[in-house]
Design a protein around this motif. Sequence first.
Motif, PDB file in Angstrom:
ATOM      1  N   ASP A 146       7.841   7.864   4.258  1.00 50.22           N
ATOM      2  CA  ASP A 146       9.113   7.605   3.735  1.00 50.22           C
ATOM      3  C   ASP A 146       8.910   6.270   3.325  1.00 50.22           C
ATOM      4  OD1 ASP A 146      11.785   6.333   3.533  1.00 50.22           O
ATOM      5  OD2 ASP A 146      11.992   6.360   5.846  1.00 50.22           O
ATOM      6  N   ASP A 147       9.252   6.155   2.015  1.00 53.99           N
ATOM      7  CA  ASP A 147       8.840   5.005   1.091  1.00 53.99           C
ATOM      8  C   ASP A 147       9.592   3.811   1.442  1.00 53.99           C
ATOM      9  OD1 ASP A 147      11.342   5.995  -0.078  1.00 53.99           O
ATOM     10  OD2 ASP A 147      10.586   5.424  -2.213  1.00 53.99           O
ATOM     11  N   ASP A 148      10.810   4.043   1.925  1.00 57.19           N
ATOM     12  CA  ASP A 148      11.579   2.608   2.253  1.00 57.19           C
ATOM     13  C   ASP A 148      11.027   2.062   3.595  1.00 57.19           C
ATOM     14  OD1 ASP A 148      13.330   2.942   0.422  1.00 57.19           O
ATOM     15  OD2 ASP A 148      14.634   4.116   1.622  1.00 57.19           O
ATOM     16  N   HIS A 149      10.410   3.042   4.589  1.00 62.21           N
ATOM     17  CA  HIS A 149       9.781   2.375   5.697  1.00 62.21           C
ATOM     18  C   HIS A 149       8.360   2.063   5.297  1.00 62.21           C
ATOM     19  CE1 HIS A 149       8.266   1.846   9.881  1.00 62.21           C
ATOM     20  NE2 HIS A 149       7.291   2.673   9.454  1.00 62.21           N
ATOM     21  N   PHE A 150       7.528   2.916   4.865  1.00 58.83           N
ATOM     22  CA  PHE A 150       6.159   2.426   4.294  1.00 58.83           C
ATOM     23  C   PHE A 150       5.827   1.397   3.496  1.00 58.83           C
ATOM     24  CE2 PHE A 150       5.444   6.098   6.694  1.00 58.83           C
ATOM     25  CZ  PHE A 150       4.408   5.812   7.593  1.00 58.83           C
ATOM     26  N   ALA A 151       6.674   1.487   2.285  1.00 56.34           N
ATOM     27  CA  ALA A 151       6.415   0.670   1.216  1.00 56.34           C
ATOM     28  C   ALA A 151       7.778  -0.190   0.515  1.00 56.34           C
ATOM     29  CB  ALA A 151       5.835   1.416   0.022  1.00 56.34           C
ATOM     30  N   LEU A 152       8.680  -0.092   1.293  1.00 54.02           N
ATOM     31  CA  LEU A 152       9.858  -0.945   1.090  1.00 54.02           C
ATOM     32  C   LEU A 152      10.461  -0.405  -0.179  1.00 54.02           C
ATOM     33  CD1 LEU A 152       8.777  -4.485   2.017  1.00 54.02           C
ATOM     34  CD2 LEU A 152      10.168  -2.951   3.359  1.00 54.02           C
ATOM     35  N   GLY A 153      10.276   1.108  -0.538  1.00 54.06           N
ATOM     36  CA  GLY A 153      10.686   1.595  -1.832  1.00 54.06           C
ATOM     37  C   GLY A 153       9.835   1.543  -3.175  1.00 54.06           C
ATOM     38  N   GLN A 154       8.625   0.858  -2.963  1.00 55.92           N
ATOM     39  CA  GLN A 154       7.936   0.254  -3.945  1.00 55.92           C
ATOM     40  C   GLN A 154       6.749   1.259  -3.851  1.00 55.92           C
ATOM     41  OE1 GLN A 154       7.062  -3.879  -3.756  1.00 55.92           O
ATOM     42  NE2 GLN A 154       9.376  -4.250  -3.868  1.00 55.92           N
ATOM     43  N   ASP A 155       6.609   2.225  -4.939  1.00 57.80           N
ATOM     44  CA  ASP A 155       5.540   3.130  -4.930  1.00 57.80           C
ATOM     45  C   ASP A 155       4.325   2.703  -5.051  1.00 57.80           C
ATOM     46  OD1 ASP A 155       6.962   5.524  -4.613  1.00 57.80           O
ATOM     47  OD2 ASP A 155       6.870   6.305  -6.204  1.00 57.80           O
ATOM     48  N   HIS A 156       4.092   1.449  -5.528  1.00 61.37           N
ATOM     49  CA  HIS A 156       2.753   1.070  -6.029  1.00 61.37           C
ATOM     50  C   HIS A 156       2.299  -0.265  -5.060  1.00 61.37           C
ATOM     51  CE1 HIS A 156       1.795   3.523  -9.145  1.00 61.37           C
ATOM     52  NE2 HIS A 156       3.233   3.226  -9.680  1.00 61.37           N
ATOM     53  N   ARG A 157       3.285  -0.323  -3.784  1.00 59.80           N
ATOM     54  CA  ARG A 157       2.683  -1.275  -2.877  1.00 59.80           C
ATOM     55  C   ARG A 157       1.554  -0.968  -2.165  1.00 59.80           C
ATOM     56  NH1 ARG A 157       5.290  -5.516   0.169  1.00 59.80           N
ATOM     57  NH2 ARG A 157       7.140  -4.878  -1.240  1.00 59.80           N
ATOM     58  N   LEU A 158       0.654  -1.853  -1.813  1.00 61.13           N
ATOM     59  CA  LEU A 158      -0.641  -1.590  -1.298  1.00 61.13           C
ATOM     60  C   LEU A 158      -0.469  -1.344   0.270  1.00 61.13           C
ATOM     61  CD1 LEU A 158      -3.608  -1.669  -2.241  1.00 61.13           C
ATOM     62  CD2 LEU A 158      -3.761  -4.077  -1.377  1.00 61.13           C
ATOM     63  N   LEU A 159      -1.272  -0.357   0.544  1.00 66.66           N
ATOM     64  CA  LEU A 159      -1.227  -0.083   2.045  1.00 66.66           C
ATOM     65  C   LEU A 159      -2.662   0.124   2.546  1.00 66.66           C
ATOM     66  CD1 LEU A 159       1.089   3.322   2.058  1.00 66.66           C
ATOM     67  CD2 LEU A 159       1.577   0.741   2.667  1.00 66.66           C
ATOM     68  N   LEU A 160      -2.827  -0.384   3.708  1.00 61.13           N
ATOM     69  CA  LEU A 160      -4.648  -0.457   4.305  1.00 61.13           C
ATOM     70  C   LEU A 160      -4.359   0.703   5.344  1.00 61.13           C
ATOM     71  CD1 LEU A 160      -7.155  -1.721   4.871  1.00 61.13           C
ATOM     72  CD2 LEU A 160      -6.076  -3.295   6.276  1.00 61.13           C
ATOM     73  N   VAL A 161      -5.084   1.729   5.380  1.00 60.81           N
ATOM     74  CA  VAL A 161      -5.127   2.923   6.259  1.00 60.81           C
ATOM     75  C   VAL A 161      -6.483   2.322   7.073  1.00 60.81           C
ATOM     76  CG1 VAL A 161      -5.111   5.138   6.491  1.00 60.81           C
ATOM     77  CG2 VAL A 161      -3.811   4.319   4.954  1.00 60.81           C
ATOM     78  N   GLN A 162      -6.446   2.278   8.358  1.00 59.72           N
ATOM     79  CA  GLN A 162      -7.613   2.032   9.032  1.00 59.72           C
ATOM     80  C   GLN A 162      -7.646   3.321  10.115  1.00 59.72           C
ATOM     81  OE1 GLN A 162      -6.454  -1.931  10.632  1.00 59.72           O
ATOM     82  NE2 GLN A 162      -8.083  -2.848   9.312  1.00 59.72           N
ATOM     83  N   ILE A 163      -9.006   3.479  10.752  1.00 59.69           N
ATOM     84  CA  ILE A 163      -9.199   4.283  11.659  1.00 59.69           C
ATOM     85  C   ILE A 163     -10.136   3.654  12.667  1.00 59.69           C
ATOM     86  CG2 ILE A 163     -10.337   6.532  12.384  1.00 59.69           C
ATOM     87  CD1 ILE A 163      -9.826   7.389   9.359  1.00 59.69           C
ATOM     88  N   PHE A 164      -9.631   3.611  13.913  1.00 61.02           N
ATOM     89  CA  PHE A 164     -10.319   2.821  15.062  1.00 61.02           C
ATOM     90  C   PHE A 164     -10.897   3.914  16.003  1.00 61.02           C
ATOM     91  CE2 PHE A 164      -7.672  -0.279  13.242  1.00 61.02           C
ATOM     92  CZ  PHE A 164      -8.314  -1.627  13.380  1.00 61.02           C
ATOM     93  N   ASN A 165     -11.733   3.405  17.042  1.00 61.34           N
ATOM     94  CA  ASN A 165     -12.028   4.192  17.964  1.00 61.34           C
ATOM     95  C   ASN A 165     -11.222   3.430  19.237  1.00 61.34           C
ATOM     96  OD1 ASN A 165     -13.286   5.747  19.903  1.00 61.34           O
ATOM     97  ND2 ASN A 165     -15.218   4.629  19.801  1.00 61.34           N
ATOM     98  N   PHE A 166     -10.593   4.321  20.145  1.00 65.50           N
ATOM     99  CA  PHE A 166     -10.154   3.762  21.298  1.00 65.50           C
ATOM    100  C   PHE A 166     -10.982   3.695  22.573  1.00 65.50           C
ATOM    101  CE2 PHE A 166      -7.961   4.218  25.305  1.00 65.50           C
ATOM    102  CZ  PHE A 166      -7.036   3.124  25.178  1.00 65.50           C
TER     103      PHE A 166
END
Length: 112
Positions: free
Chosen positions: A61-81
């Motif tokens: 959902d772009d409103d939640h993930f990127a505040l409606g801005q398609d080119h907003r930068l996201l950081l996806v991290q994978i952690f070991n619990f």
Amino acid sequence: PPSAAAPVTSGAWPYHTSRPFILILRLDDDAKTWTAVYRSEVAGSPGVATGSFKFEAIELDDDHFALGQDHRLLLVQIFNFREAEPPRLLGSVRTTFAALRRGRPNSALPPR
């Protein structure tokens, strides 16, 4: 073993006893602060034989993930619990919401 900063490439998953989870953060308007917008459940260990993990599909959902801005930068991290220690970063990628949405299932995450 590879360091936490080492990229994960195709082939054998070196963290076969891991219990990974995914954290997605978006860059705020100040271009300095990251806000967590998604955290997956911890995946169970797949065992040495398969080396694959299944995560639940999420609705982008772009409103939640990127505040409606398609080119907003996201950081996806994978952690070991880890039960008795802080989570260990296994890998990360910076991408945009638009690039993440263009990604295909079971393919590498697109860089920004």
